[in-house]
Design an enzyme around this catalytic site. Sequence first.
Site, short mmCIF file in Angstrom:
data_model
loop_
_atom_site.label_atom_id
_atom_site.label_comp_id
_atom_site.label_asym_id
_atom_site.label_seq_id
_atom_site.Cartn_x
_atom_site.Cartn_y
_atom_site.Cartn_z
N MET A 30 0.86 -1.19 0.00
CA MET A 30 0.00 0.00 0.00
C MET A 30 0.89 1.24 0.00
O MET A 30 0.44 2.33 0.37
CB MET A 30 -0.93 -0.02 1.21
CG MET A 30 -1.88 -1.22 1.17
SD MET A 30 -3.38 -1.00 2.15
CE MET A 30 -2.69 -0.77 3.75
N HIS A 34 9.12 1.09 3.28
CA HIS A 34 10.22 1.13 4.25
C HIS A 34 11.08 -0.11 4.01
O HIS A 34 10.79 -0.92 3.11
CB HIS A 34 9.68 1.21 5.68
CG HIS A 34 8.65 0.15 6.01
ND1 HIS A 34 8.95 -1.18 6.10
CD2 HIS A 34 7.32 0.25 6.22
CE1 HIS A 34 7.86 -1.86 6.38
NE2 HIS A 34 6.85 -1.01 6.44
N HIS A 37 9.40 -3.50 3.33
CA HIS A 37 8.91 -3.78 1.96
C HIS A 37 10.08 -4.14 1.04
O HIS A 37 9.97 -5.04 0.20
CB HIS A 37 8.23 -2.55 1.35
CG HIS A 37 6.99 -2.11 2.06
ND1 HIS A 37 6.93 -0.97 2.82
CD2 HIS A 37 5.75 -2.66 2.09
CE1 HIS A 37 5.71 -0.82 3.30
NE2 HIS A 37 4.98 -1.83 2.88
N GLN A 61 -10.14 -2.52 2.83
CA GLN A 61 -9.63 -3.22 4.01
C GLN A 61 -9.50 -2.31 5.24
O GLN A 61 -9.04 -2.75 6.29
CB GLN A 61 -8.29 -3.90 3.70
CG GLN A 61 -7.11 -2.98 3.53
CD GLN A 61 -5.88 -3.72 3.03
OE1 GLN A 61 -5.83 -4.19 1.91
NE2 GLN A 61 -4.87 -3.86 3.88
N GLY A 146 5.11 -10.22 4.40
CA GLY A 146 5.92 -10.12 5.61
C GLY A 146 5.31 -10.88 6.77
O GLY A 146 4.08 -10.89 6.94
N ASP A 149 2.71 -9.07 9.41
CA ASP A 149 1.25 -9.22 9.32
C ASP A 149 0.94 -10.71 9.23
O ASP A 149 0.52 -11.22 8.19
CB ASP A 149 0.74 -8.48 8.07
CG ASP A 149 0.97 -6.99 8.17
OD1 ASP A 149 0.43 -6.38 9.09
OD2 ASP A 149 1.73 -6.44 7.36
N SER A 184 6.95 -0.43 10.17
CA SER A 184 5.58 -0.32 9.67
C SER A 184 5.40 1.07 9.10
O SER A 184 5.98 2.04 9.62
CB SER A 184 4.61 -0.53 10.84
OG SER A 184 3.33 -0.05 10.50
N SER A 185 4.59 1.18 8.06
CA SER A 185 4.31 2.51 7.50
C SER A 185 3.65 3.39 8.55
O SER A 185 3.77 4.61 8.53
CB SER A 185 3.38 2.38 6.29
OG SER A 185 3.96 1.52 5.34
N ARG A 186 2.93 2.77 9.50
CA ARG A 186 2.21 3.54 10.51
C ARG A 186 3.13 4.12 11.58
O ARG A 186 2.71 4.99 12.35
CB ARG A 186 1.16 2.65 11.19
CG ARG A 186 -0.01 2.33 10.29
CD ARG A 186 -1.15 1.72 11.08
NE ARG A 186 -2.36 1.61 10.28
CZ ARG A 186 -2.65 0.59 9.49
NH1 ARG A 186 -1.81 -0.41 9.39
NH2 ARG A 186 -3.77 0.57 8.81
O1 PAF Z 1 0.06 -5.71 3.69
C1 PAF Z 1 -0.42 -4.82 2.95
O2 PAF Z 1 0.22 -3.78 2.71
C2 PAF Z 1 -1.82 -4.98 2.37
O3 PAF Z 1 -2.66 -5.63 3.26
C3 PAF Z 1 -1.81 -5.69 1.00
C4 PAF Z 1 -1.31 -7.10 1.10
C5 PAF Z 1 -0.95 -4.90 0.02
C6 PAF Z 1 -3.24 -5.75 0.45
O4 PAF Z 1 -3.78 -4.47 0.29
#
Ligand code: PAF
Length: 289
Positions: A30, A34, A37, A61, A146, A149, A184-186
């Site tokens: 998304m 970082h 990814h 989501q 990853g 998650d 995490s992006s957050r």
């Molecule tokens: O992990 C994520 O960034 C999202 O849940 C994904 C797998 C790209 C689906 O939108």
Amino acid sequence: MKIVHTINELRNEIALQRSHNKKIGFVPTMGYLHQGHLSLVHISRKHSDYQVMSIFVNKMQFNDPKDYTTYPRDYERDFALAKDAGVDLIFLPDDTEMYQNRLVYIDIEMMTDHLCGATRPGHFRGVLTVVAKLFNIVQPDVSVFGQKDIQQAVIIQKMVKDLNLPVTIIVAPIIREPDGLAMSSRNVHLKGDDRTNAVVIYKSLQKAEELIHQGEVQSHKLIPAMTDIITSGKPKKIDYVSVVDYETLQPIESLKEKSVIAVAAFFGPTRLIDNMIVEKKGDTYTCIY
Ligand code: PAF
């Protein structure tokens, strides 16, 4: 590195690569990339020849609309990082390209009743639906997710198995900040003391590992010990500290052959998750986090 916005452009490019017998690797994201990814891309490169990354902030989501609007975005920065990591093609669709006549979903029984699924209704339906669509669009040979998650990674493995999707899923290790906080992006939303204190999540996993190596396998002993450590960091709220079976994601009373110890807690407004996989071989437990 090419950047395409439509399914047609993407399919043409993939067909060209396939005509050269290239194996396609795929890392869905998304954005707001970082090191976590980028490590997925590095792993994908070891298993395939041509790297596709999608960047799509998937509204479906997000169960909290504010979380969706405040989700960090910086596409120019993402492009530079992806290129450096060896991505060959970025797929950056908009909402209309991804969702037209949205009436069909992918969902999963039982495996989202606990952990994040318990407090984020509809979240995993959104994840599975978009990942299934992306797999159909890209048709990758391998795709990397990853461990951070973990519930997402396990249910995607299950979706691929149950729907016979022709893609190999790789679960990649968690990448951490120097103090142990999972990337995490957050994390960009963590400010001041919340950022410093958030390290207690990692410390709680270290405590669990220590106890397991001392012979503790009972969830009712591991969970309170971890909760005490997280509480010491003054979280706004602890969502869960759970011990579950890796295959079913159902809570277990004591560690099995392959288990997951998972945590979710809020520091300020930011919800953080982390986990470790515990594998039993003979009498020895290995903790992977
Ligand atoms: O992990 C994520 O960034 C999202 O849940 C994904 C797998 C790209 C689906 O939108």
